[in-house]
Enzyme design. Structure first.
Site, PDB file in Angstrom:
ATOM      1  N   HIS A 122       7.414 -53.355 -59.743  1.00 15.94           N
ATOM      2  CA  HIS A 122       7.568 -51.969 -59.284  1.00 15.94           C
ATOM      3  C   HIS A 122       7.869 -51.008 -60.437  1.00 15.94           C
ATOM      4  O   HIS A 122       7.724 -49.791 -60.294  1.00 15.94           O
ATOM      5  CB  HIS A 122       8.684 -51.884 -58.237  1.00 15.94           C
ATOM      6  CG  HIS A 122       8.448 -50.833 -57.191  1.00 15.94           C
ATOM      7  ND1 HIS A 122       7.579 -49.791 -57.370  1.00 15.94           N
ATOM      8  CD2 HIS A 122       8.953 -50.682 -55.933  1.00 15.94           C
ATOM      9  CE1 HIS A 122       7.582 -49.032 -56.296  1.00 15.94           C
ATOM     10  NE2 HIS A 122       8.409 -49.560 -55.400  1.00 15.94           N
ATOM     11  N   ASP A 177       3.337 -48.394 -58.535  1.00 16.52           N
ATOM     12  CA  ASP A 177       3.948 -47.752 -57.373  1.00 16.52           C
ATOM     13  C   ASP A 177       3.478 -48.437 -56.095  1.00 16.52           C
ATOM     14  O   ASP A 177       2.412 -49.063 -56.059  1.00 16.52           O
ATOM     15  CB  ASP A 177       3.581 -46.268 -57.324  1.00 16.52           C
ATOM     16  CG  ASP A 177       4.187 -45.491 -58.484  1.00 16.52           C
ATOM     17  OD1 ASP A 177       5.242 -45.922 -58.986  1.00 16.52           O
ATOM     18  OD2 ASP A 177       3.595 -44.477 -58.895  1.00 16.52           O
TER      19      ASP A 177
END
Length: 408
Positions: A379, A383
């Protein structure tokens, strides 16, 4: 006199461990005969005889750590094994106690000693640690020879039971509680450390989706015979998933990138690793430039790399690099999982088992072959929106394979 040295390791490999010697000091060998096996963090490398001759001295023993190009043994080319024992006068036959026919004198070592000498140091060490008698184990080596891998996961001969050095069975059907302590191989240690590092040093998140496999299964059933006849390889599902992933990586470059410190490295090529389970542990051979490969090329290369993995013959070049990984737990029956990243890559696709499930289609319930897909991603780099769209792209391409041909 010549030196036998460890292979020259790549920069990514610091050292290796000698796991098995296939010869003893003074043994005569032929050119290219296997002398020793050196296990590194990634692969097992073989050391072969440079010429016909004799191994005069073994410098590095089993479990010794060796560096790149380090001396491990000495070799005399063109020499023959010592003939001392062959030229000795034959032993006088011993007279029988009752004055009957002479009895041939006993050999210097009995059959058990001979069996013991025929075993490699690694096998003898494993036998000592586990209490398993190598003579009772089915050997997978040349000529039925028992290897270290056989000792780690012993398969008993049909008329045998595993016995300890004292002759007492280690495991019996009486329900005796037993234990066996076996050291982790260097490769498994490396895999364990990398997986632990991935879970601790990345912001790993997993997103899921499901794909209707019926269109792909129908296409395979229709064309598999023609495909195999034309290309000489069977048509599987992995090739289309590799091609679908390649197309999705083109559309979402961040998923094909990697992190190097504070830098993001965007790769202008597509090298997809395919996770393979082998006797030595999990390995990830890499398919290079998958955007330039046909489905037949992918199937052929996967089959080739899978065979090398099972034999422990993968080279370092086969497993280095890689910008994305696909893991197919479905071949073992996994319904759903969260695959762990393969650093420094930032994403990994998990395929799973195909099961018939009731699905709502145009207001009606239909039974369809469905597969869960999982995408684990870092992450910090990717995204959630990109990750979800990437996985949806793969779903759409698999459910409508014609989109790949039409470049849609």
């Amino acid at each position: 006199m010549a030196d036998i040295k460890a292979p020259v390791f790549p920069e990514s490999v610091a050292d290796g461990t000698i796991v098995e010697w296939h010869v003893t000091e003074g043994q005569q060998v032929n050119r290219d005969d296997l002398l020793a096996e050196i296990e590194t963090d990634k692969v097992v490398l073989e050391v072969v005889a440079p010429d016909n001759g004799v191994v005069t001295k073994i410098v590095k023993q089993v479990d010794d750590t060796v560096l790149s190009d380090e001396l491990i043994a000495q070799f005399e080319a063109g020499a023959s094994a010592s003939a001392d024992t062959a030229t000795e006068a034959p032993a006088e036959p011993a007279q029988a106690a009752d004055g009957g026919e002479p009895v041939q004198a006993a050999a210097k070592s009995d059959s058990n000693d001979a069996d013991h000498k025929d075993q490699s140091p690694a096998v003898r060490k494993a036998a000592k640690e586990s209490g398993v008698d190598p003579k009772e184990v089915e050997g997978s080596g040349r000529g039925g020879r028992v290897t270290k891998t056989d000792m780690a996961n012993p398969t008993l001969k049909s008329d045998s039971s595993i016995k300890s050095d004292s002759g007492r069975p280690v495991a019996e059907s009486t329900g005796e509680r037993t234990e066996k302590r076996v050291p982790m191989t260097r490769l498994r240690k490396t895999v364990a450390n990398r997986l632990l590092s991935a879970s601790q040093d990345t912001a790993m998140l997993t997103t899921f989706n499901e794909v209707n496999m019926k269109p792909l299964m129908d296409m395979r059933a229709k064309y598999k015979d023609q495909f195999e006849k034309r290309h000489g390889v069977r048509l599987g599902f992995m090739s289309l998933f590799v091609k679908a992933a390649t197309e999705a990586l083109k559309r979402f470059p961040a998923v094909n990138a990697s992190l190097d410190g504070d830098d993001i490295v965007y790769h202008g090529y597509y090298d997809i690793g395919v996770a393979v389970s082998s006797d030595r542990g999990l390995v990830v051979p890499v398919l290079r430039d998958t955007d330039r490969m046909s489905m037949a090329d992918v199937e052929s290369r996967i089959r080739e790399l899978g065979g090398l993995a099972q034999k422990g013959k993968l080279g370092l070049n086969d497993m280095t690099g890689g910008t994305f990984t696909i893991s197919n737990g479905g071949v073992f029956g996994s319904l759903m999982s969260t695959p762990i990243l393969n650093p420094p890559q930032t994403a990994i696709l998990g395929m799973h088992a195909i099961n018939d499930r009731p699905m709502a289609v145009d207001g009606k319930v239909e039974i369809l072959p469905m597969m869960y897909l999982a995408l684990s991603y870092d992450h910090r780099m990717i995204d959630g929106k990109e990750a979800v769209q990437f996985l949806v792209t793969i779903k759409e391409l698999v459910e409508d394979p014609a989109m790949l041909l039409l470049d849609l």
